[in-house]
Design an enzyme around this catalytic site. Sequence first.
Site, PDB file in Angstrom:
ATOM      1  N   HIS A 146      -4.940   1.183   4.332  1.00  0.00           N
ATOM      2  CA  HIS A 146      -5.902   0.194   4.826  1.00  0.00           C
ATOM      3  C   HIS A 146      -7.183   0.945   5.201  1.00  0.00           C
ATOM      4  O   HIS A 146      -7.849   1.504   4.352  1.00  0.00           O
ATOM      5  CB  HIS A 146      -5.238  -0.553   5.995  1.00  0.00           C
ATOM      6  CG  HIS A 146      -5.952  -1.772   6.467  1.00  0.00           C
ATOM      7  ND1 HIS A 146      -7.006  -2.346   5.813  1.00  0.00           N
ATOM      8  CD2 HIS A 146      -5.750  -2.551   7.578  1.00  0.00           C
ATOM      9  CE1 HIS A 146      -7.417  -3.414   6.484  1.00  0.00           C
ATOM     10  NE2 HIS A 146      -6.668  -3.557   7.569  1.00  0.00           N
ATOM     11  N   HIS A 151      -7.016  -3.344  -4.912  1.00  0.00           N
ATOM     12  CA  HIS A 151      -7.118  -4.188  -3.731  1.00  0.00           C
ATOM     13  C   HIS A 151      -6.159  -5.347  -3.891  1.00  0.00           C
ATOM     14  O   HIS A 151      -5.986  -5.853  -4.997  1.00  0.00           O
ATOM     15  CB  HIS A 151      -8.556  -4.715  -3.578  1.00  0.00           C
ATOM     16  CG  HIS A 151      -8.855  -5.172  -2.192  1.00  0.00           C
ATOM     17  ND1 HIS A 151      -8.511  -6.438  -1.763  1.00  0.00           N
ATOM     18  CD2 HIS A 151      -9.432  -4.544  -1.148  1.00  0.00           C
ATOM     19  CE1 HIS A 151      -8.883  -6.541  -0.499  1.00  0.00           C
ATOM     20  NE2 HIS A 151      -9.439  -5.424  -0.098  1.00  0.00           N
ATOM     21  N   ASP A 183     -13.856   1.414   0.171  1.00  0.00           N
ATOM     22  CA  ASP A 183     -13.639   2.771   0.674  1.00  0.00           C
ATOM     23  C   ASP A 183     -14.062   3.846  -0.313  1.00  0.00           C
ATOM     24  O   ASP A 183     -14.206   5.009   0.066  1.00  0.00           O
ATOM     25  CB  ASP A 183     -12.155   2.974   1.015  1.00  0.00           C
ATOM     26  CG  ASP A 183     -11.740   2.122   2.192  1.00  0.00           C
ATOM     27  OD1 ASP A 183     -12.516   2.042   3.139  1.00  0.00           O
ATOM     28  OD2 ASP A 183     -10.649   1.537   2.148  1.00  0.00           O
TER      29      ASP A 183
HETATM   30  N1  ACO Z   1      -3.998   4.028  -8.160  1.00  0.00           N
HETATM   31  C1  ACO Z   1      -3.091   3.936  -9.170  1.00  0.00           C
HETATM   32  N2  ACO Z   1      -2.335   2.858  -9.387  1.00  0.00           N
HETATM   33  C2  ACO Z   1      -2.469   1.826  -8.545  1.00  0.00           C
HETATM   34  C3  ACO Z   1      -3.392   1.848  -7.467  1.00  0.00           C
HETATM   35  C4  ACO Z   1      -4.166   2.999  -7.294  1.00  0.00           C
HETATM   36  N3  ACO Z   1      -5.058   3.085  -6.312  1.00  0.00           N
HETATM   37  N4  ACO Z   1      -3.325   0.694  -6.797  1.00  0.00           N
HETATM   38  C5  ACO Z   1      -2.389  -0.040  -7.420  1.00  0.00           C
HETATM   39  N5  ACO Z   1      -1.874   0.648  -8.477  1.00  0.00           N
HETATM   40  C6  ACO Z   1      -0.894   0.192  -9.427  1.00  0.00           C
HETATM   41  C7  ACO Z   1       0.519   0.150  -8.849  1.00  0.00           C
HETATM   42  O1  ACO Z   1       1.201   1.347  -9.085  1.00  0.00           O
HETATM   43  C8  ACO Z   1       1.126  -1.004  -9.586  1.00  0.00           C
HETATM   44  O2  ACO Z   1       1.427  -0.579 -10.866  1.00  0.00           O
HETATM   45  P1  ACO Z   1       2.807  -1.068 -11.560  1.00  0.00           P
HETATM   46  O3  ACO Z   1       2.644  -2.544 -11.749  1.00  0.00           O
HETATM   47  O4  ACO Z   1       2.873  -0.319 -12.833  1.00  0.00           O
HETATM   48  O5  ACO Z   1       3.910  -0.732 -10.598  1.00  0.00           O
HETATM   49  C9  ACO Z   1      -0.013  -1.995  -9.730  1.00  0.00           C
HETATM   50  O6  ACO Z   1      -1.212  -1.176  -9.727  1.00  0.00           O
HETATM   51  C10 ACO Z   1      -0.114  -3.014  -8.600  1.00  0.00           C
HETATM   52  O7  ACO Z   1      -0.112  -2.316  -7.371  1.00  0.00           O
HETATM   53  P2  ACO Z   1       0.431  -2.913  -6.022  1.00  0.00           P
HETATM   54  O8  ACO Z   1       0.851  -1.805  -5.116  1.00  0.00           O
HETATM   55  O9  ACO Z   1       1.446  -3.978  -6.323  1.00  0.00           O
HETATM   56  O10 ACO Z   1      -0.862  -3.625  -5.459  1.00  0.00           O
HETATM   57  P3  ACO Z   1      -1.040  -4.100  -3.980  1.00  0.00           P
HETATM   58  O11 ACO Z   1      -1.908  -5.302  -4.041  1.00  0.00           O
HETATM   59  O12 ACO Z   1       0.247  -4.224  -3.277  1.00  0.00           O
HETATM   60  O13 ACO Z   1      -1.817  -2.866  -3.289  1.00  0.00           O
HETATM   61  C11 ACO Z   1      -3.474  -1.475  -2.419  1.00  0.00           C
HETATM   62  C12 ACO Z   1      -3.131  -2.890  -2.923  1.00  0.00           C
HETATM   63  C13 ACO Z   1      -2.543  -1.101  -1.263  1.00  0.00           C
HETATM   64  C14 ACO Z   1      -4.911  -1.477  -1.902  1.00  0.00           C
HETATM   65  C15 ACO Z   1      -3.300  -0.481  -3.575  1.00  0.00           C
HETATM   66  O14 ACO Z   1      -4.161  -0.820  -4.625  1.00  0.00           O
HETATM   67  C16 ACO Z   1      -3.527   0.954  -3.143  1.00  0.00           C
HETATM   68  O15 ACO Z   1      -2.595   1.622  -2.661  1.00  0.00           O
HETATM   69  N6  ACO Z   1      -4.794   1.494  -3.296  1.00  0.00           N
HETATM   70  C17 ACO Z   1      -5.110   2.816  -2.842  1.00  0.00           C
HETATM   71  C18 ACO Z   1      -5.382   2.804  -1.352  1.00  0.00           C
HETATM   72  C19 ACO Z   1      -6.718   2.159  -1.016  1.00  0.00           C
HETATM   73  O16 ACO Z   1      -7.734   2.429  -1.613  1.00  0.00           O
HETATM   74  N7  ACO Z   1      -6.671   1.290   0.021  1.00  0.00           N
HETATM   75  C20 ACO Z   1      -7.864   0.623   0.526  1.00  0.00           C
HETATM   76  C21 ACO Z   1      -7.761  -0.844   0.356  1.00  0.00           C
HETATM   77  S1  ACO Z   1      -9.258  -1.593   0.814  1.00  0.00           S
HETATM   78  C22 ACO Z   1      -9.177  -1.697   2.479  1.00  0.00           C
HETATM   79  O17 ACO Z   1      -8.185  -1.666   3.145  1.00  0.00           O
HETATM   80  C23 ACO Z   1     -10.465  -1.819   3.134  1.00  0.00           C
END
Ligand code: ACO
Length: 436
Positions: A274, A313, A369
């Site tokens: 987050h 996201h 971010d």
């Molecule tokens: N890098 C690589 N792969 C990713 C990323 C990433 N940053 N984010 C999601 N994916 C992939 C997952 O592995 C998944 O792939 P799969 O279907 O093959 O298993 C798919 O994309 C969907 O991912 P989920 O985890 O289901 O997406 P979710 O909506 O639950 O997660 C989150 C959102 C937590 C923001 C995620 O994208 C992430 O971890 N990003 C990196 C951390 C980040 O930048 N967080 C800041 C968010 S913005 C904020 O809080 C202000």
Amino acid sequence: MPDTLTIIDNRTGKQYELPIGYGVYPEYGSFIRGADLRQIKAGPDDFGLLSYDPAYMNTASCKSSITFIDGDRGILRYRGYPIEELAERSNFLEVAYLLLRGELPTAQQLERWTWEVTHHTFVHESIKKFMDGFHYDAHPMGALVGTVAALSTFYPEARNISDPEIRARQIVRLVAKMPTIAAFAYRHRVGMPYAYPDNDLSFAGNFLNMMFKTTELKYQPNPVLERVLNVLFILHADHEQNCSTSAMRNVGSSHADPYVCVAAAAAALYGPLHGGANEQVLRMLQEIGSVDRIPEYVRRVKAGEFRLMGFGHRVYKNYDPRARILRELAPQVFEVTGRNPLLDIAVELERIALEDDYFISRKLYPNVDFYSGIIYQAMGFPVDMFPVLFAIPRVAGWLAQWEEMLEDSEQRIARPRQVYTGADERHYVPLEERGA
Ligand code: ACO
């Protein structure tokens, strides 16, 4: 056509008709009430059907009129105003007023609100003793969470959350004191004397003063950096029902006072998925180190070794509009501070990722971010202050959401259901009979 949903339970052959409700936009936010599912029972002893939705992927926990996001189209609005307009034309305190009160202030209202916040920036001297108690290398976010919770003990009347006037007073205090506590946490970390607020300066300017003032009699914030910080604060002020806001509403639903609620929300924000993500972005860019190492790094991301921080996201499945604003703002900062070499890595990383099928097919775009960390670093903020910088403005959104929750007659103490998957009833076995 009636606005209803017909459900046939094939276990019993019974048919149910559930009403469909709507938000402002019929195509966005139509819903059935989870509680309406309870009437669907397989037999007389059946508790009724639950909806199972880990991480609230498709559950609206409230009705809200504060922030609107259309993740597919990359839209973010506070109280109806596009984030782009607010970022360009407003300032943080005006936006905070808008979020909290629902309308843009008149000139007189803004003057009054600004005066009130400005004159509540001081913290009780005992707060300094609290701060001194933290270890010399305490993460400032831990210090912020602990100290905001401690404010609760200084304002016992805050427990009276049903009195709007008392609530309003705590709201002013929280908006005003967050930057002071944040800056104190930083000064403690680097071993510098605490710098007191300067009431002649703007909200953002005063924060820069409390962070960076050294021997000068009067700190003069750089106007470009002051403006950019203002924009960063605006962009981070609210984001509807995210993890920390949900924490705020959940804890607030038990009628805890707003200080401990904000501490809980800030704790949720601390996590690397987050508000801690911008810190992780910076560490990631430093680890990559040079543009030629990007392809190998992306390969490892695609192999599932780790995630690309600052990408993806839960809601935005299109470019995060806040990331776009920051990308355009970055050069203005670098004109003052000198170029942050990590920007080249970030831009190239974004280019490569956005051309790659892995990211395209999963709709993974840069989030807020991705660029905020590079800007913060260029402005002189250490990496572990990044989530703290996020928490300062977000307190306005948390409090707006908290008040909305308290005034919503449909809300109760938050208490989700579960689907039990454990053992059936069994009986206690004395220790000596349990075997090896
Ligand atoms: N890098 C690589 N792969 C990713 C990323 C990433 N940053 N984010 C999601 N994916 C992939 C997952 O592995 C998944 O792939 P799969 O279907 O093959 O298993 C798919 O994309 C969907 O991912 P989920 O985890 O289901 O997406 P979710 O909506 O639950 O997660 C989150 C959102 C937590 C923001 C995620 O994208 C992430 O971890 N990003 C990196 C951390 C980040 O930048 N967080 C800041 C968010 S913005 C904020 O809080 C202000």
